[in-house]
Enzyme design. Structure first.
Site, short mmCIF file in Angstrom:
data_model
loop_
_atom_site.label_atom_id
_atom_site.label_comp_id
_atom_site.label_asym_id
_atom_site.label_seq_id
_atom_site.Cartn_x
_atom_site.Cartn_y
_atom_site.Cartn_z
N GLY A 54 0.82 -1.29 0.10
CA GLY A 54 0.08 0.00 0.03
C GLY A 54 1.00 1.07 0.07
CG ASN A 55 5.08 1.13 0.58
OD1 ASN A 55 4.54 0.02 0.67
ND2 ASN A 55 6.24 1.53 0.44
CE LYS A 115 -5.59 -6.45 2.70
NZ LYS A 115 -4.13 -6.72 2.97
CE LYS A 169 0.67 -6.11 -1.55
NZ LYS A 169 0.85 -6.11 -0.31
CE LYS A 209 4.21 -7.24 2.69
NZ LYS A 209 2.74 -6.74 3.01
#
Length: 313
Positions: free
Chosen positions: A9-10, A122, A206, A266
């Site tokens: 998102g960054n 989330k 994601k 991740k």
């Protein structure tokens, strides 16, 4: 090589930044600066997060109480178009004119009985202070959880089971295109009785979706580009130190101890993808993405190492 890069998102909106178009355009431009050299040397597929954007759209919809609320699957599809457009434009400004780029609306199947629907994790939308979070929980019925110094809305995040557009992605890669797909974890869908496909009120992680994508198209390298330089042991303690290389089995064992809404998926995605010999997953900073692809930065997940190798120094 065939490379999948999942942008955190960054890459689109940094923490505590106002969610303006100008801020998102500036961040996407920086991401494109880093991705263009990768696209010049490799087959490239880019996925991205959408937590801030889908949360913002939900807030905008709530501003019109006389209208039905748009479900998260529809809002997720909207963010795929918006973010995909920005990425395509900025990558196109940095790549040769003849290099094709394509944004693919991507639907992903989930299990309607996934236990995640009973345990939302989330985070989406902006960060709220405690008073505002309590108000939204009472008035909107939202689930909110701590996020840094504040609170964010959390929604169900079921595991991805199948990506419907894999053949289209491969077709475009074979023709030299840079493909942007599976944005925001893909549009969550599920089959009802009678094999009718419907949208689902959820946001798929994601990284898990991108790992499924990387596996499905036979990628050589799967990169998760985030805002930290690597995965760390003993994070947040005086003993904190980055991991240089780690075996997928060791990472799978470490994953349950990591934060559920951020680093854990991740780790899970990286461990699954890299479990097959010859593949490499990497977790690290977007600013180092060319080195991440080369395996010379971040945390490299590979069967070529036993256990965990902390970074030197």
């Amino acid at each position: 090589m065939r490379v999948v890069v999942a942008l955190g998102g960054n890459a689109l909106l940094r923490r505590d930044e106002p969610p303006t178009e100008a801020n998102q355009e500036a961040n996407v431009a920086l991401a494109a600066d880093r991705l263009a050299p990768v696209a010049a040397d490799h087959e490239l597929v880019v996925s991205h997060g959408n937590g801030p954007q889908v949360g913002l759209l939900a807030l905008q919809a709530a501003a019109h109480p006389e209208l039905p609320v748009y479900p998260l699957d529809v809002l997720g599809a909207e963010t795929q178009g918006m973010i995909g457009y920005l990425l395509t434009r900025e990558l196109g400004n940095r790549l040769p004119f003849e290099r094709p780029l394509a944004v693919l609306l991507t639907m992903i199947e989930v299990d309607p009985d996934d236990p995640a629907f009973g345990d939302p994790t989330k985070p989406i939308g902006p960060v709220y202070d405690e008073a505002e979070a309590q108000r939204l929980a009472a008035e909107e019925g939202w689930a909110l959880r701590p996020d840094g110094a504040g609170f964010r809305r959390v929604v169900p995040s079921p595991a991805p089971r199948r990506i419907f557009e894999l053949r289209q992605v491969e077709w475009m890669l074979e023709r030299g295109a840079v493909v942007i797909c599976a944005g925001g974890g893909g549009v969550p869908t599920a089959y009802t009785t009678g094999r009718r496909l419907v949208g689902v009120e959820a946001v798929i992680d994601k990284d898990l979706a991108s790992g499924l994508l990387a596996d499905g198209i036979g990628a050589d390298v799967f990169v998760m580009a985030t805002d930290v330089d690597a995965l760390h042991l003993d994070w947040g303690t005086p003993r904190q130190r980055p991991i240089a290389r780690i075996h997928p089995d060791a990472l799978a064992a470490l994953a349950p101890s990591l934060p559920a809404g951020s680093m854990r998926p991740k780790a899970e995605a990286a461990a699954r993808f890299a479990a097959r010999p010859g593949r490499r997953a990497v977790i690290g900073a977007l600013t180092d993405v060319t080195d991440l692809v080369a395996g010379s930065a971040g945390t490299v997940v590979t069967t070529e190492v036993d256990g965990i190798e902390p970074a030197a120094g």
